[in-house]
Design an enzyme around this catalytic site. Sequence first.
Site, short mmCIF file in Angstrom:
data_model
loop_
_atom_site.label_atom_id
_atom_site.label_comp_id
_atom_site.label_asym_id
_atom_site.label_seq_id
_atom_site.Cartn_x
_atom_site.Cartn_y
_atom_site.Cartn_z
CE LYS A 35 -12.54 -17.95 55.06
NZ LYS A 35 -11.89 -19.08 56.40
CG ASP A 62 -9.69 -20.92 52.72
OD1 ASP A 62 -8.19 -21.08 52.54
OD2 ASP A 62 -9.95 -20.46 54.12
CE LYS A 64 -6.23 -22.58 55.48
NZ LYS A 64 -8.17 -22.39 55.73
CG LEU A 65 -7.31 -29.52 47.74
CD1 LEU A 65 -8.43 -28.25 47.71
CD2 LEU A 65 -6.58 -29.87 45.74
CG ASP A 67 -3.80 -36.58 48.96
OD1 ASP A 67 -2.91 -37.63 48.99
OD2 ASP A 67 -4.91 -36.12 49.54
CB THR A 126 -2.82 -16.32 61.03
OG1 THR A 126 -3.88 -16.82 60.84
CG2 THR A 126 -2.49 -15.50 59.69
NE ARG A 185 -9.61 -11.02 66.16
CZ ARG A 185 -9.58 -11.66 64.80
NH1 ARG A 185 -9.90 -12.25 63.42
NH2 ARG A 185 -9.65 -12.90 64.57
N GLY A 214 -12.57 -11.85 59.47
CA GLY A 214 -14.01 -12.65 59.66
C GLY A 214 -14.88 -11.65 60.67
NE ARG A 215 -13.24 -15.99 64.76
CZ ARG A 215 -12.51 -16.61 66.22
NH1 ARG A 215 -13.03 -17.08 67.19
NH2 ARG A 215 -11.14 -17.40 65.05
#
Length: 235
Positions: A35, A62, A64-65, A67, A126, A185, A214-215
């Site tokens: 990502k 990623d 996240k458009l 407009d 989230t 997680r 991610g982390r």
Amino acid sequence: MNKREVIIACDFPSKQELYAFLKPFENAKIEPFLKIGMELFYREGPELIRELQKKGAKIFLDLKLYDIPNTVENAMKNIGRLGVQITNLHASGGVKMMASARKGLDEGALSVGAKPPILLAVTLLTSIDEVVLKNELLVGESLTKTVKHYAMNAKTAGLDGIVCSAHEASLAVELGLIALTPGIRMDGDAVNDQKRVATPAYAKEQGSTYIVVGRPITASPDPVKAYLACAEQFS
């Protein structure tokens, strides 16, 4: 049906740090789904995507458009030309914006002979819970009802699925949509700035097609081991 896959959230300040992170995966001959979000893309630009694709990487872009429909349509044409596998926008932009995005993305991809990317609508981040939804965003409906309504709008607009927590993934399944789930997680991991979190095993049970991690992987002393542990739970 799409194969379940773990996507690593590569939220690094620069491509040098990204490539250093990916080195152990290359040594292990593992090509994870990546990502690339706003942090890296706004610094490195489309060239980073092309470099990663030359290495054989699959990309979830990623951005996240959000407009007016015409602007989103034209932006999606450019994303479609990049040949990524997945991209997204905010469902709160409405059906017309999402339908315009679908049109632009498909046109952009076809103009370069690429397969149109999977297009997903971000329902509620989230990091949002019922309290934030009601008190800050002034949404009177429940979180679950709001996510389901956004998912129905996404389907009406011709999108492939939604981005939602694992707790709402079953709503996507009911509608025949893909569910991509962030906020993952492992047991015992710190929640950090997320609120609606879940384990890979729970996301699998609820019907998620993709999980974004991610982390728990990127901050691990052994990221390959952490990635494989997530993949095992989700397979």
